[in-house]
Enzyme design. Structure first.
Site, PDB file in Angstrom:
ATOM      1  N   GLU A 167       1.000  -1.066   0.378  1.00 55.20           N
ATOM      2  CA  GLU A 167      -0.067  -0.071  -0.435  1.00 55.20           C
ATOM      3  C   GLU A 167       0.766   0.599  -0.030  1.00 55.20           C
ATOM      4  OE1 GLU A 167      -4.081  -1.923   2.420  1.00 55.20           O
ATOM      5  OE2 GLU A 167      -2.579  -0.008   3.085  1.00 55.20           O
ATOM      6  N   GLU A 365      -5.257  -8.523   0.791  1.00 59.14           N
ATOM      7  CA  GLU A 365      -5.436  -8.401   2.066  1.00 59.14           C
ATOM      8  C   GLU A 365      -7.390  -7.858   1.690  1.00 59.14           C
ATOM      9  OE1 GLU A 365      -4.393  -4.683   4.414  1.00 59.14           O
ATOM     10  OE2 GLU A 365      -2.250  -5.284   3.360  1.00 59.14           O
TER      11      GLU A 365
END
Length: 462
Positions: A167, A365
């Site tokens: 991320e 995720e």
């Protein structure tokens, strides 16, 4: 037979990170990351003043935890190496205690049939590197690449799945735009430089991995947050497209296609926001395309055409081009304050299929955080988290549909295996298949969702 059957050799497992599970800055020769420093200087920024020392004790309990992974159906697990543990000063001497620790957890996973997926950077800049500018400094890019190369050389004989960053847009948004994380900068020009250096460091790490001739695969993990317009009105559609450029394609395009979106470059140029970039480095981004993509998905972004006037004297932000939109009647995770929109996982998969050459990816995720989960405990102490089972299965139905329609997805990793510390939220929201009681010697207990996940993995579907 399961109604929703997944491809053969599909990876089932979960994801976590070193900083959120290992704990204790000084243990094993590790030095401070930005999180340790920020907690020391501003502990009030963290929920209940719980800092990064109080994580899940994975450092000491990894053998027990890997057995619990087997009991919850894991054939794979993604975590991260901490740069501040392996090379405590960011550059220079390698920490032998860290080498021993990471060797032990990798070997233990493999011995128990759990494929290690290893990530190299999860928001955790070594403080020594932040002190010279962090991702704003081109020298830190080179230091990171040396760290990555060291990790590949030490562990690449056994770790076959690598990610350079998790991320990276969060590092940009939270640390340099919206004042959520240290270094608490609000400056879009500096944010762009950080983003560019993240992409460059990724490309150079891919190059370093390939130069070693290792037989694994390397990629990056992006949190893709689809941008949906309020309506089909052209102004709303354009606003959603621009939001998508800033928050998704800014990373997705260079790592998969080797170039930044031309429209985004024009917007940045218009506002004098282009980063400092050496043409040789730009060529490295173009020439070092990765092998695999991790996709994190939690919630959609909904936007509308700009309704609030832009003050030309205000510093530039992407929101000059759109307003956020709260759709009436949306389904919510009220604990986290996030919309639940399962179809987005399908939309992302089809977008990758159609617009990114059907690039191979895994869901790296996806999960549901719940505050005050103890209220769902039974008399025997077990937790009936049916809401988590529903969340996972509803997303998997849409992922299954995308795979049926040709999307090239090879795995699903839930966030997370066991409850862990989560940045400024600490232990406010619990995400795990396994409960961790931080007040009772880190005692673990499998939740109902963990038993359900074991059946999911055993049947390769549900």
């Amino acid at each position: 037979m399961p109604q929703y059957k997944f491809p053969e050799n599909f990876f089932w497992g979960s994801a976590a990170s070193g900083p959120q599970t290992e704990g204790a800055a000084a243990v094993g020769g590790r030095k401070d990351s930005i999180w340790d420093y920020w907690y020391k200087t501003n502990p009030e920024k963290f929920h209940n003043n719980v800092g990064p020392q109080n994580t899940s004790n994975w450092y000491n309990q990894y053998k027990e935890d890997i057995q619990l992974m087997k009991q919850t159906g894991h054939n794979s697990f993604r975590t991260s190496i901490q740069w501040s543990r392996l090379i405590p000063d960011g550059v220079g001497e390698v920490n032998p205690e860290a080498v021993d620790f990471y060797n032990r957890i990798i070997d233990e996973m493999i011995a128990n049939g759990v494929e290690p997926f290893m990530n190299l950077f999860h928001f955790d800049m070594p403080m020594a590197m932040q002190e010279i500018g962090g991702w704003e400094n081109r020298k830190v890019v080179d230091a990171y690449v040396e760290y990555a190369k060291t990790a590949f050389e030490l562990f690449g004989d056994r770790v076959k799945f690598w990610a350079t960053h998790n991320e990276p847009i969060v590092v940009v948004e939270a640390g340099y735009m919206y004042d959520f994380h240290y270094p608490n900068v609000i400056d879009f020009k500096r944010a762009v430089q950080v983003a560019y250096h993240n992409v460059l460091s990724h490309a150079l790490a891919v190059k370093a991995y390939r130069a070693l001739g290792l037989d694994g695969k390397i990629g990056i993990i992006l949190n893709l947050t689809p941008s949906y317009p309020r309506s089909e009105d052209p102004a709303d559609v354009k606003a959603a497209h621009i939001a998508d450029l800033f928050f998704n394609r800014s990373f997705l395009d260079p790592v998969v296609k080797g170039e930044f979106p031309a429209e985004l470059v024009e917007i940045l140029k218009k506002h004098d926001m282009l980063p400092e970039a050496d043409p040789k480095d730009v060529a490295e981004i173009k020439n070092n395309i990765m092998d695999i993509l991790g996709v994190n998905y939690y919630q959609p972004r909904r936007v509308k055409a700009k309704e609030t006037p832009v003050d030309p004297n205000e510093p530039f932000m992407p929101e000059f081009y759109f307003d956020n939109y709260e759709m009436p009647g949306r389904k919510m995770n009220v604990h986290r304050g996030w919309e639940i929109y399962e179809k987005a996982i399908y939309d992302m998969a089809i977008d990758i299929r159609d617009n990114y050459g059907n690039f191979p990816f895994w869901i790296s995720e996806n999960g549901m955080g719940v505050e005050g989960e103890a209220k769902f405990k039974n008399e025997d102490g077990s937790i009936d988290d049916d809401y988590r089972i529903e969340f996972i299965s509803d997303h998997l139905k849409w992922l299954h549909k995308a795979i049926d329609e040709g999307a090239n997805c090879f795995g699903y990793h839930l966030w997370t295996c066991m409850d862990n510390w989560s940045w400024t939220n600490a232990y406010k929201n619990r995400y795990g298949l396994i409960e961790v009681d931080i007040y009772d010697n880190y005692k673990r207990r499998i939740k109902k969702s963990g038993k359900w996940y074991k059946a999911l993995s055993d049947n390769n579907g549900f």
